[in-house]
Write an enzyme that holds these catalytic residues in place. Sequence first.
Site, PDB file in Angstrom:
ATOM      1  N   GLU A  36       0.965  -0.892   0.298  1.00 14.87           N
ATOM      2  CA  GLU A  36       0.067  -0.080  -0.006  1.00 14.87           C
ATOM      3  C   GLU A  36       0.459   1.668  -0.140  1.00 14.87           C
ATOM      4  O   GLU A  36       1.937   1.327   0.339  1.00 14.87           O
ATOM      5  CB  GLU A  36      -0.866  -0.136   1.430  1.00 14.87           C
ATOM      6  CG  GLU A  36      -2.129   1.400   1.486  1.00 14.87           C
ATOM      7  CD  GLU A  36      -3.111   1.355   2.423  1.00 14.87           C
ATOM      8  OE1 GLU A  36      -3.006   0.575   3.280  1.00 14.87           O
ATOM      9  OE2 GLU A  36      -3.514   2.602   2.914  1.00 14.87           O
ATOM     10  N   ASN A  91      -4.493   5.342  -2.399  1.00 18.48           N
ATOM     11  CA  ASN A  91      -5.609   5.154  -0.848  1.00 18.48           C
ATOM     12  C   ASN A  91      -5.994   7.087  -2.015  1.00 18.48           C
ATOM     13  O   ASN A  91      -5.287   7.964  -2.322  1.00 18.48           O
ATOM     14  CB  ASN A  91      -4.957   6.131   0.024  1.00 18.48           C
ATOM     15  CG  ASN A  91      -4.848   4.963   0.850  1.00 18.48           C
ATOM     16  OD1 ASN A  91      -5.270   4.023   1.775  1.00 18.48           O
ATOM     17  ND2 ASN A  91      -3.600   4.870   1.061  1.00 18.48           N
ATOM     18  N   GLU A 123      -8.538   1.993  -3.316  1.00 21.93           N
ATOM     19  CA  GLU A 123      -8.570   2.568  -1.786  1.00 21.93           C
ATOM     20  C   GLU A 123      -9.415   3.659  -1.906  1.00 21.93           C
ATOM     21  O   GLU A 123      -9.349   4.436  -1.544  1.00 21.93           O
ATOM     22  CB  GLU A 123      -7.533   2.031  -0.924  1.00 21.93           C
ATOM     23  CG  GLU A 123      -6.391   1.028  -0.977  1.00 21.93           C
ATOM     24  CD  GLU A 123      -6.033   0.463   0.192  1.00 21.93           C
ATOM     25  OE1 GLU A 123      -5.955   1.465   1.384  1.00 21.93           O
ATOM     26  OE2 GLU A 123      -5.978  -0.473   0.423  1.00 21.93           O
ATOM     27  N   ASP A 153     -11.760   0.533   2.109  1.00 25.43           N
ATOM     28  CA  ASP A 153     -10.623   0.595   2.688  1.00 25.43           C
ATOM     29  C   ASP A 153     -11.927   1.213   4.374  1.00 25.43           C
ATOM     30  O   ASP A 153     -12.687   1.074   4.243  1.00 25.43           O
ATOM     31  CB  ASP A 153     -10.239   2.373   2.238  1.00 25.43           C
ATOM     32  CG  ASP A 153      -8.963   1.740   3.454  1.00 25.43           C
ATOM     33  OD1 ASP A 153      -8.745   1.049   4.498  1.00 25.43           O
ATOM     34  OD2 ASP A 153      -8.255   3.027   3.211  1.00 25.43           O
ATOM     35  N   GLU A 210      -5.973  -4.945   8.486  1.00 28.04           N
ATOM     36  CA  GLU A 210      -5.466  -4.352   8.677  1.00 28.04           C
ATOM     37  C   GLU A 210      -4.651  -4.043   9.905  1.00 28.04           C
ATOM     38  O   GLU A 210      -5.469  -4.649  10.978  1.00 28.04           O
ATOM     39  CB  GLU A 210      -5.860  -2.680   8.561  1.00 28.04           C
ATOM     40  CG  GLU A 210      -6.232  -1.996   6.881  1.00 28.04           C
ATOM     41  CD  GLU A 210      -6.612  -0.974   6.629  1.00 28.04           C
ATOM     42  OE1 GLU A 210      -6.386  -0.263   5.626  1.00 28.04           O
ATOM     43  OE2 GLU A 210      -7.659  -0.245   7.465  1.00 28.04           O
TER      44      GLU A 210
HETATM   45  P1  C2E Z   1      -5.118   3.726   5.819  1.00 32.07           P
HETATM   46  O1  C2E Z   1      -5.564   4.414   4.541  1.00 32.07           O
HETATM   47  O2  C2E Z   1      -6.021   2.923   6.749  1.00 32.07           O
HETATM   48  O3  C2E Z   1      -3.735   3.477   5.694  1.00 32.07           O
HETATM   49  C1  C2E Z   1      -3.312   2.601   7.232  1.00 32.07           C
HETATM   50  C2  C2E Z   1      -2.524   3.135   7.940  1.00 32.07           C
HETATM   51  O4  C2E Z   1      -2.246   2.704   9.554  1.00 32.07           O
HETATM   52  C3  C2E Z   1      -1.244   4.582   7.929  1.00 32.07           C
HETATM   53  O5  C2E Z   1      -1.390   5.200   8.574  1.00 32.07           O
HETATM   54  C4  C2E Z   1      -0.396   2.878   8.176  1.00 32.07           C
HETATM   55  O6  C2E Z   1       0.553   3.925   8.629  1.00 32.07           O
HETATM   56  C5  C2E Z   1      -1.217   2.445   9.754  1.00 32.07           C
HETATM   57  N1  C2E Z   1      -0.569   0.981   9.608  1.00 32.07           N
HETATM   58  C6  C2E Z   1       0.345  -0.081   9.261  1.00 32.07           C
HETATM   59  N2  C2E Z   1       0.182  -1.091   9.551  1.00 32.07           N
HETATM   60  C7  C2E Z   1      -0.172  -0.168  11.302  1.00 32.07           C
HETATM   61  C8  C2E Z   1      -0.207  -1.410  12.659  1.00 32.07           C
HETATM   62  O7  C2E Z   1       0.468  -2.511  12.236  1.00 32.07           O
HETATM   63  N3  C2E Z   1      -1.078  -0.461  13.746  1.00 32.07           N
HETATM   64  C9  C2E Z   1      -1.345   0.782  13.772  1.00 32.07           C
HETATM   65  N4  C2E Z   1      -1.512   1.294  14.754  1.00 32.07           N
HETATM   66  N5  C2E Z   1      -1.101   1.760  12.724  1.00 32.07           N
HETATM   67  C10 C2E Z   1      -0.709   0.889  11.053  1.00 32.07           C
HETATM   68  P2  C2E Z   1      -0.830   6.493   7.785  1.00 32.07           P
HETATM   69  O8  C2E Z   1      -0.117   6.362   7.491  1.00 32.07           O
HETATM   70  O9  C2E Z   1      -0.320   7.512   9.048  1.00 32.07           O
HETATM   71  O10 C2E Z   1      -2.103   6.749   7.490  1.00 32.07           O
HETATM   72  C11 C2E Z   1      -3.076   7.251   8.276  1.00 32.07           C
HETATM   73  C12 C2E Z   1      -3.837   7.618   6.558  1.00 32.07           C
HETATM   74  O11 C2E Z   1      -3.924   8.532   5.831  1.00 32.07           O
HETATM   75  C13 C2E Z   1      -4.793   6.854   5.722  1.00 32.07           C
HETATM   76  O12 C2E Z   1      -5.242   5.364   6.595  1.00 32.07           O
HETATM   77  C14 C2E Z   1      -5.146   6.776   4.406  1.00 32.07           C
HETATM   78  O13 C2E Z   1      -6.775   7.136   4.477  1.00 32.07           O
HETATM   79  C15 C2E Z   1      -4.644   8.483   4.407  1.00 32.07           C
HETATM   80  N6  C2E Z   1      -3.970   8.618   3.347  1.00 32.07           N
HETATM   81  C16 C2E Z   1      -2.200   8.034   3.694  1.00 32.07           C
HETATM   82  N7  C2E Z   1      -1.381   8.085   2.534  1.00 32.07           N
HETATM   83  C17 C2E Z   1      -2.608   9.132   1.826  1.00 32.07           C
HETATM   84  C18 C2E Z   1      -3.060   9.499   0.602  1.00 32.07           C
HETATM   85  O14 C2E Z   1      -2.217   9.311  -0.406  1.00 32.07           O
HETATM   86  N8  C2E Z   1      -3.801   9.324  -0.190  1.00 32.07           N
HETATM   87  C19 C2E Z   1      -5.309   9.673   0.410  1.00 32.07           C
HETATM   88  N9  C2E Z   1      -6.162   9.873   0.171  1.00 32.07           N
HETATM   89  N10 C2E Z   1      -5.017   8.955   2.196  1.00 32.07           N
HETATM   90  C20 C2E Z   1      -4.090   8.900   1.870  1.00 32.07           C
HETATM   91 CA    CA Z   2      -7.533   1.860   6.145  1.00 31.56          CA
HETATM   92 CA    CA Z   3      -5.710   3.003   2.722  1.00 26.75          CA
END
Ligand code: C2E
Ligand code: CA
Ligand code: CA
Length: 653
Positions: A36, A91, A123, A153, A210
Amino acid sequence: MVFDETDIRRAFDEGEFFPVFQPLVELRTGRLAGFEILARWKHKKFGAISPDDFIPLVEESGLIDILSRRLLECAFASPVLTGSAYTLALNISPRQLLGYKLPERVAAAAKRGNFPLDRLVIEITESALLDDLPRAQAVAAELKALNCKLALDDFGTGYSSLRHLQALPFDEIKIDRSFVNSMTVERESRKIVAAVVGLGQSLGLTTVAEGVETEEQARMLAWLGCDLSQGWHHGRPLPAEDLPRLVFDLRARSSAPLPPPIDGGDSMSRDVLPAQRLAQLQAIYDGAPVGLCLLDRNLRYVSLNQRLAQLNGLPVAAHLGRPVAEVIPSVFPLVESYIRRALQGEPVSGVEVQRPPEEDGREGRTLLLSYQPARDEADEILGVSVAMMDITGSKQTERALRESENHYRHMMQLSPHIPWVLNRQGEVTEASSRWESFTGQPLEEASGHGWQKMLHPDDVEPARAAIRLSLTTGDPIDIEYRVRRLGADWTRMRSRGSPRFDPAGEVVCIYGVVEEVEGQKQTSEELRNSQAELRAAVEAVPIGMIFAGAHDLSVYAVNPAADRIFHGTVFPGQTLAECGRLGILREDGQAFSADELPLSKAVLRGETVTGKRALYQRDGARMHLELSGKPIYSDCGLLIGGLMMVRERAPQD
Ligand code: C2E
Ligand code: CA
Ligand code: CA
């Protein structure tokens, strides 16, 4: 801190936005399936800023499409991602989905990066579908037309509407990390995860968990049949330059698939999909020749197979939902304690239960039962799984076999014979224990060639030769040898045997018996001698003697004195009835009836008659006779015949 559009534009210009990649792993095999893409902003002054904070700002400033393009371009520049079969998930914010340009831009970037779109997953969160569903559907359809995959998602948060799931052509559901996080400790979360996995399976969607942080979570998800797993347990999101190392590490780890979360899960094959697995299990359950059922904690039938219903003599429907005590009241008291033990976690097997007699008076069936605690994924006891086999038939056979063995052993002990078995090498493999009591040689020593030690040295070689001959020619054995009898001298014995052949005509073994002959010879000789003496006496006495047998009621011997009296009219072969018509009269001159003759009385009724006067008329002359009759009994008291003695007497006697 608050950023405005200028900050965001500056950050774009200065390259502060970049992607990180988090691996997705196939739970069934442990293999890396894809990544991802997650956006990162490393601010030159404030450092790492969370996407939850900056994504809304990027959206508001209308630059979100540009961010997505940047991330994709960066991903397509990595040979690890383009030169492999890994999927890439991007995403998309709700606003992006509703903009017209998304499909076109995604297609252009993929084309430039030479990336096949069937490996790109878009996603979408459910909130993207709320504002304008028809528009979202149109864009989704376009993305699908480009061969992109669609993932829903954060499923389980927000609305989690089944209508939304149906509204767009999704390929994947991503189970939100809040459920995965608590599933190993909270029963409700576990049930939700199980339900979402089940939902995905029934809709033909790939399920992705996830936020998988522990081995335990991964095992449980695998056991539930979840397809893909993403989280820190498999790997943190890493920048593109770290991908080669990450791929290498994951490959090394993937060789061993995950073991199941609890004992017993092993028995299910991991190579089939959970749905197929279920169908296979159902078929086994239904077709098993063993009665199977699952009882809940209240001892009610949750499920059962046809065989169990049959064994209980009731239809399947008469069981479901009802307590065992009610369904089989006569058997329940016999098995309740076992069920309760299983409910406490103790597996109980090999329980033999004889059911009470049937209503028609027939003996109750004998059942072999086992009770196993049935547990859920978290090892909690849900109920008891019962397996039931009808062993009435084998019980009867066992009893009959034991009886016939007893008979056989009894007969062998009574018999004066010593049975033996020789194998095709000419070695004794079995012999009766009578050999031991006869010779004093223990049976273990007698086996093989050991028995030959008890033979007279001169008889060993002929005995061996006879066995060799029988083994090669298949002819029966009939030999005599001397055996040293316990506490006695040499005893002559006769050994006879006949070979058994296999279908090819080869001798398999020889069955035979040994018996004492010296004694038999003696007795038969004695018998012959005494018979001769007897005969001489019978022939010499001046009293007429007529012997008749009870088996055929006819004369078998007549001595010379009787012959003289009756002038040869009495002879062997004559029946008792014919003897009655010979002309022997009672004293009053009347004829004896056939069964009044003392010979008949002795032979027919075992009567002893003494001094019966009679007349015998022949050639016009009358002779006065005195008749006696005596039955003849065998050693064991059986009436086997009779003897009539005849003496001529003077008329005045
Ligand atoms: P998401 O799409 O649900 O992404 C997964 C989030 O869970 C990511 O946080 C990831 O770092 C985190 N994560 C992964 N594995 C674990 C784990 O084992 N435990 C925990 N506690 N967390 C884990 P992140 O990177 O902070 O991203 C947060 C949200 O930001 C994402 O949730 C997504 O909705 C959004 N996001 C990130 N990149 C993009 C992007 O390029 N475009 C858009 N539109 N949204 C994005
Ligand atoms: Ca997610
Ligand atoms: Ca996602």
